[in-house]
Design an enzyme around this catalytic site. Structure first.
Site, PDB file in Angstrom:
ATOM      1  N   HIS A 140      -3.159   4.533   5.220  1.00  0.00           N
ATOM      2  CA  HIS A 140      -4.439   3.514   5.424  1.00  0.00           C
ATOM      3  C   HIS A 140      -5.642   4.452   4.540  1.00  0.00           C
ATOM      4  O   HIS A 140      -6.254   3.809   3.933  1.00  0.00           O
ATOM      5  CB  HIS A 140      -4.538   3.336   6.726  1.00  0.00           C
ATOM      6  CG  HIS A 140      -5.939   2.442   6.998  1.00  0.00           C
ATOM      7  ND1 HIS A 140      -6.070   1.273   6.573  1.00  0.00           N
ATOM      8  CD2 HIS A 140      -6.805   2.830   7.708  1.00  0.00           C
ATOM      9  CE1 HIS A 140      -7.293   0.679   6.910  1.00  0.00           C
ATOM     10  NE2 HIS A 140      -7.708   1.880   7.409  1.00  0.00           N
ATOM     11  N   TYR A 179       4.664   4.870  11.380  1.00  0.00           N
ATOM     12  CA  TYR A 179       4.930   3.544  11.699  1.00  0.00           C
ATOM     13  C   TYR A 179       5.787   2.752  10.611  1.00  0.00           C
ATOM     14  O   TYR A 179       5.882   1.506  10.728  1.00  0.00           O
ATOM     15  CB  TYR A 179       3.597   2.573  11.824  1.00  0.00           C
ATOM     16  CG  TYR A 179       2.376   2.622  10.745  1.00  0.00           C
ATOM     17  CD1 TYR A 179       2.682   2.048   9.498  1.00  0.00           C
ATOM     18  CD2 TYR A 179       1.512   3.851  11.137  1.00  0.00           C
ATOM     19  CE1 TYR A 179       1.724   2.178   8.580  1.00  0.00           C
ATOM     20  CE2 TYR A 179       0.570   3.987   9.994  1.00  0.00           C
ATOM     21  CZ  TYR A 179       0.516   3.381   8.954  1.00  0.00           C
ATOM     22  OH  TYR A 179      -0.490   3.545   7.890  1.00  0.00           O
ATOM     23  N   ARG A 197       0.998  -1.146   0.089  1.00  0.00           N
ATOM     24  CA  ARG A 197       0.038  -0.064  -0.086  1.00  0.00           C
ATOM     25  C   ARG A 197       0.811   1.346  -0.063  1.00  0.00           C
ATOM     26  O   ARG A 197       1.588   1.540   1.118  1.00  0.00           O
ATOM     27  CB  ARG A 197      -0.885   0.106   1.197  1.00  0.00           C
ATOM     28  CG  ARG A 197      -1.921   0.913   1.211  1.00  0.00           C
ATOM     29  CD  ARG A 197      -2.330   1.069   2.694  1.00  0.00           C
ATOM     30  NE  ARG A 197      -1.578   1.838   3.751  1.00  0.00           N
ATOM     31  CZ  ARG A 197      -1.374   1.448   4.946  1.00  0.00           C
ATOM     32  NH1 ARG A 197      -2.188   0.435   5.517  1.00  0.00           N
ATOM     33  NH2 ARG A 197      -0.672   2.047   5.793  1.00  0.00           N
TER      34      ARG A 197
END
Length: 361
Positions: A262, A271, A258
């Site tokens: 998100h 992260y 990805r």
């Protein structure tokens, strides 16, 4: 069924390397036709432009949220091309590109993310279930519909899309078990993009690959390079044929990434580091396919420009439709609660209509 018949390949199936050069053909897997690959390229260009446009619409306040699938286009497009028009697709919230590639109206696809309707299209008419926000619940629904097709003697197949995070949910495992026992014609397609929001794969499972999760339930499984369109399309075509022939469910794990956060509400820099994103950018599925097709003389600069022009026109259409304000009718709140409205709903609707009529008088 023998254990060795269930096990995935030790390494993900791959036809084309990250730099676009062809690799030795994997044993037991058939390369898709040239015509299909050219069409896949066209849809990938359109899908990426749609994804970029939808992301921009969130910044303009036209969408409440948008989960980008940039970097996962090979998975999205291959999922659609592996199916017939009368097969069913069960998508997640991140699979808008797949729905657009299947031919759904982009404004209807984005209705959920705009906050107008839970589903903006007619699932029965387009053979696409509503996009699912709760993790893995659509897998059980997919198996139920697949079992219904089997009982009716129809040869349709159901393909259920799921993310890596969804495989940690109990619903996913219940769906696998039921599908295997009933030999339901369903394909479970895991898009392993490395993160369940901010949780990396290593903190979700100790399995060598998510593809092995099907083995314990007696489900034939395979893993594939999710950024290699040829490989994903080849493996999914095999999986769909397996399910259609009455041999039961099939599980495919695609290793992809990805590229964006998100959703637009997420800060991915908290992260994961930029070096990781840069490494995966070098394996971009669209650039990889374009390079491969150019090397084989199947597309040229003019073909790429034509696809990009079509994508720009499509993006303009999306902007026009999403920039139009929605005229909401409160009466529609009651339209799709139950197939047959209850007495309480009939009474409540009558009260609302009376209040609206009084206000307009």
């Amino acid at each position: 069924m023998r254990l060795e018949d269930l096990l995935p390949s030790p390494e993900p199936v791959r036809f084309v390397a990250a730099d676009g050069t062809e690799t030795p053909a994997p044993a037991g897997h058939v390369r898709p036709s040239d015509e299909l690959l050219v069409e896949a390229h066209r849809r990938m260009v359109l899908g990426r432009r749609f994804d970029t446009q939808a992301t921009a619409l969130t910044k303009q306040g036209r969408l409440a949220v948008y989960p980008s699938s940039r970097g996962q286009e090979a998975c999205q497009i291959a999922a659609v091309l592996a199916l017939r028009d009368d097969d069913w697709l069960f998508p997640t919230y991140r699979d808008s590109v797949a729905l657009v590639a299947r031919g759904l109206d982009p404004a209807e696809v984005l209705t959920l993310l705009r906050g107008d309707w839970h589903c903006g299209y007619d699932p029965a008419a387009v053979k696409v279930a509503p996009q699912c926000t709760p993790l893995a619940t659509q897998t059980i629904h997919a198996v139920g519909l697949a079992e219904a097709l089997r009982r009716k003697g129809e040869d349709g197949v159901v393909l259920a899309l799921i993310g890596d995070g969804g495989t940690s949910e109990g619903d996913f495992h219940e769906a696998l078990n039921f599908a295997a026992v009933r030999r339901a014609p369903v394909v479970f397609f895991i898009q392993n993009n490395g993160y369940a929001i901010s949780v990396p794969l290593a903190q979700q499972t100790a399995a060598p690959a998510l593809a092995y999760k099907g083995v314990g339930y007696g489900v034939v499984s395979e893993q594939v390079d999710g950024n290699d369109l040829l490989a994903v399309l080849s493996v999914l075509t095999t999986a769909v044929q397996h399910a259609r022939s009455g041999r039961g469910p099939y599980l495919v794990e695609a290793h992809t990434y990805r590229m964006e956060a998100h959703t637009n509400a997420d800060d991915a820099t908290r992260y994961r580091d930029e070096a990781e994103v840069t490494r995966w950018a070098a394996a971009d599925p669209l650039a990889r396919l374009q390079t491969y097709l150019r090397h084989r003389g199947l597309i040229d600069d003019e073909a790429v420009r034509t696809a990009e022009d079509e994508a720009e026109a499509f993006a303009a259409e999306v902007r026009t439709k999403l920039n139009a304000d929605v005229v909401a009718d409160p009466r529609t709140l009651f339209d799709h609660v139950f197939a047959e409205p209850t007495a309480q709903l009939v009474e409540q609707r009558a009260q609302l209509v009376a209040e609206l009529d009084a206000g307009e008088a």
